[in-house]
Design a protein around this motif. Structure first.
Motif, PDB file in Angstrom:
ATOM      1  N   PHE A   1     -11.902 -40.612  11.166  1.00  0.00           N
ATOM      2  CA  PHE A   1     -12.891 -39.738  11.782  1.00  0.00           C
ATOM      3  C   PHE A   1     -13.971 -39.383  10.769  1.00  0.00           C
ATOM      4  O   PHE A   1     -13.683 -38.841   9.705  1.00  0.00           O
ATOM      5  N   LEU A   2     -15.203 -39.689  11.118  1.00  0.00           N
ATOM      6  CA  LEU A   2     -16.369 -39.352  10.305  1.00  0.00           C
ATOM      7  C   LEU A   2     -17.226 -38.412  11.153  1.00  0.00           C
ATOM      8  O   LEU A   2     -17.812 -38.825  12.165  1.00  0.00           O
ATOM      9  N   ILE A   3     -17.268 -37.141  10.763  1.00  0.00           N
ATOM     10  CA  ILE A   3     -17.904 -36.103  11.584  1.00  0.00           C
ATOM     11  C   ILE A   3     -18.952 -35.386  10.750  1.00  0.00           C
ATOM     12  O   ILE A   3     -18.704 -35.041   9.592  1.00  0.00           O
ATOM     13  N   THR A   4     -20.114 -35.148  11.334  1.00  0.00           N
ATOM     14  CA  THR A   4     -21.120 -34.385  10.604  1.00  0.00           C
ATOM     15  C   THR A   4     -20.750 -32.904  10.628  1.00  0.00           C
ATOM     16  O   THR A   4     -20.082 -32.416  11.541  1.00  0.00           O
ATOM     17  N   GLU A   5     -21.203 -32.188   9.607  1.00  0.00           N
ATOM     18  CA  GLU A   5     -20.976 -30.746   9.569  1.00  0.00           C
ATOM     19  C   GLU A   5     -21.625 -30.081  10.779  1.00  0.00           C
ATOM     20  O   GLU A   5     -21.074 -29.128  11.349  1.00  0.00           O
ATOM     21  N   ALA A   6     -22.790 -30.596  11.183  1.00  0.00           N
ATOM     22  CA  ALA A   6     -23.486 -30.034  12.349  1.00  0.00           C
ATOM     23  C   ALA A   6     -22.620 -30.139  13.607  1.00  0.00           C
ATOM     24  O   ALA A   6     -22.588 -29.222  14.433  1.00  0.00           O
ATOM     25  N   ALA A   7     -21.910 -31.264  13.770  1.00  0.00           N
ATOM     26  CA  ALA A   7     -21.041 -31.438  14.930  1.00  0.00           C
ATOM     27  C   ALA A   7     -19.903 -30.422  14.900  1.00  0.00           C
ATOM     28  O   ALA A   7     -19.517 -29.868  15.938  1.00  0.00           O
ATOM     29  N   LEU A   8     -19.368 -30.190  13.719  1.00  0.00           N
ATOM     30  CA  LEU A   8     -18.266 -29.239  13.584  1.00  0.00           C
ATOM     31  C   LEU A   8     -18.725 -27.803  13.818  1.00  0.00           C
ATOM     32  O   LEU A   8     -17.947 -26.954  14.276  1.00  0.00           O
ATOM     33  N   ARG A   9     -19.980 -27.522  13.525  1.00  0.00           N
ATOM     34  CA  ARG A   9     -20.507 -26.167  13.708  1.00  0.00           C
ATOM     35  C   ARG A   9     -21.026 -25.933  15.134  1.00  0.00           C
ATOM     36  O   ARG A   9     -21.347 -24.799  15.496  1.00  0.00           O
ATOM     37  N   PHE A  10     -21.143 -26.985  15.914  1.00  0.00           N
ATOM     38  CA  PHE A  10     -21.514 -26.834  17.322  1.00  0.00           C
ATOM     39  C   PHE A  10     -20.473 -25.926  17.977  1.00  0.00           C
ATOM     40  O   PHE A  10     -19.272 -26.132  17.824  1.00  0.00           O
ATOM     41  N   ARG A  11     -20.925 -24.923  18.725  1.00  0.00           N
ATOM     42  CA  ARG A  11     -19.990 -23.901  19.211  1.00  0.00           C
ATOM     43  C   ARG A  11     -20.041 -23.786  20.732  1.00  0.00           C
ATOM     44  O   ARG A  11     -20.701 -22.899  21.283  1.00  0.00           O
ATOM     45  N   PRO A  12     -19.290 -24.646  21.444  1.00  0.00           N
ATOM     46  CA  PRO A  12     -19.224 -24.552  22.901  1.00  0.00           C
ATOM     47  C   PRO A  12     -18.182 -23.547  23.384  1.00  0.00           C
ATOM     48  O   PRO A  12     -18.016 -23.359  24.586  1.00  0.00           O
TER      49      PRO A  12
END
Length: 288
Positions: A167-178
């Motif tokens: 898994f290669l995930i951007t920090e921005a994706a992890l900080r997305f808050r749904p």
């Protein structure tokens, strides 16, 4: 027979006609191309999609004209992309689609996921999955609960032996808050737990790092037991499946390039723990 490829003439049929017109058996054509006879048969029987290079080689070996070769290579390019439109071609709805993804997953020995928009589905908690799928329901299919359950169900693949999930995930994706802050902290907990599995690797591309490639879209690369690969890409309205080796090679290069920019191992874990602590602090502040 120099008739074009159209709706009435499949590429497989046209290639077989070229071979027969050239007076070649499947064995003789395979020998001329340096292939196995089974590869020729699989292409003619539509069990294998020929790449553009395969079609060019086939055309040259059978003496096809430049015009026919161009027509066949164009056809080869078009069949390398399969497309599912979310509201019109999803028989059984998005839940059934999640199960279809599960079947592809079951065949793969390695899965490489790049995600720059949200936590990847294989790592999502049930609450996070429901929220993301609801946000993504642009056509109003309204089967979010069943689709989320099917998505969580296919996560059992992470625990199977002989598999590798990167898994290669951007920090921005992890900080997305749904989801609320406390649910986001629980989501981080799940990722931290799954990342301890021997079959799982986690890499995070920090926001402040200058990337070596554009984050154009998320994608997944599946490597099958026979060494073949396919890549899937999701847009707002459809899912694309790429099988052309050249396109897959480009996506693999992008993946490797972004991976080189990323935090891995303990660094990735520390970054995720920091985000978890921030989420918990925010949850506590809201509760006051």
């Amino acid at each position: 027979m120099n008739r074009p490829v159209d709706d009435r003439t499949t590429l497989a049929t046209r290639l077989r006609e070229l071979r027969e017109d050239a007076g070649l058996s499947t064995t003789r054509l395979a020998a001329a191309l340096g292939w196995s006879q089974s590869k020729v048969s699989k292409i003619e029987n539509r069990r294998t999609k020929p790449s553009v290079d395969d079609v060019r080689s086939w055309s040259a070996a059978t003496g096809a004209t430049a015009e026919v070769t161009a027509e066949l290579t164009n056809a080869a390019e078009s069949i390398q992309v399969a497309s599912i439109i979310w509201d019109r071609t999803l028989t059984g709805g998005r839940a059934a689609h999640q199960r279809r993804i599960g079947r592809t997953l079951a065949e793969a020995k390695r899965v490489q996921v790049f995600q720059h928009a949200a936590v990847p589905g294989l790592l999502q908690t049930a609450e996070y999955a429901r929220s993301v799928l609801a946000l993504a329901d642009v056509f109003g299919v309204s089967d979010t609960t069943r689709a989320a359950a099917a998505r969580v169900e296919r996560q059992t693949a992470l625990y199977e032996k002989g598999r590798q999930f990167d898994f290669l995930i951007t920090e921005a994706a992890l900080r997305f808050r749904p989801v609320p802050h406390d649910a986001l902290a629980a989501q981080y907990d799940k990722i931290l737990s799954v990342a301890t599995l021997p079959s799982v690797s986690l890499s995070i591309l920090p926001t402040g790092v200058r990337p070596s490639a554009v984050h154009a879209h998320p994608f997944v690369i599946y490597t099958l037991p026979d060494g073949s690969q396919l890549t899937t890409i999701e847009t707002y309205t459809r899912e694309l499946t790429l099988t052309d080796p050249e396109e897959i090679r480009v996506h693999s290069q992008v993946y490797d390039s972004l991976l080189a920019d990323s935090a891995t191992g303990e660094q990735a874990r520390q970054l995720l723990e920091t985000m978890r602590a921030e989420a918990l602090d925010s949850a506590e502040s809201q509760a006051r």
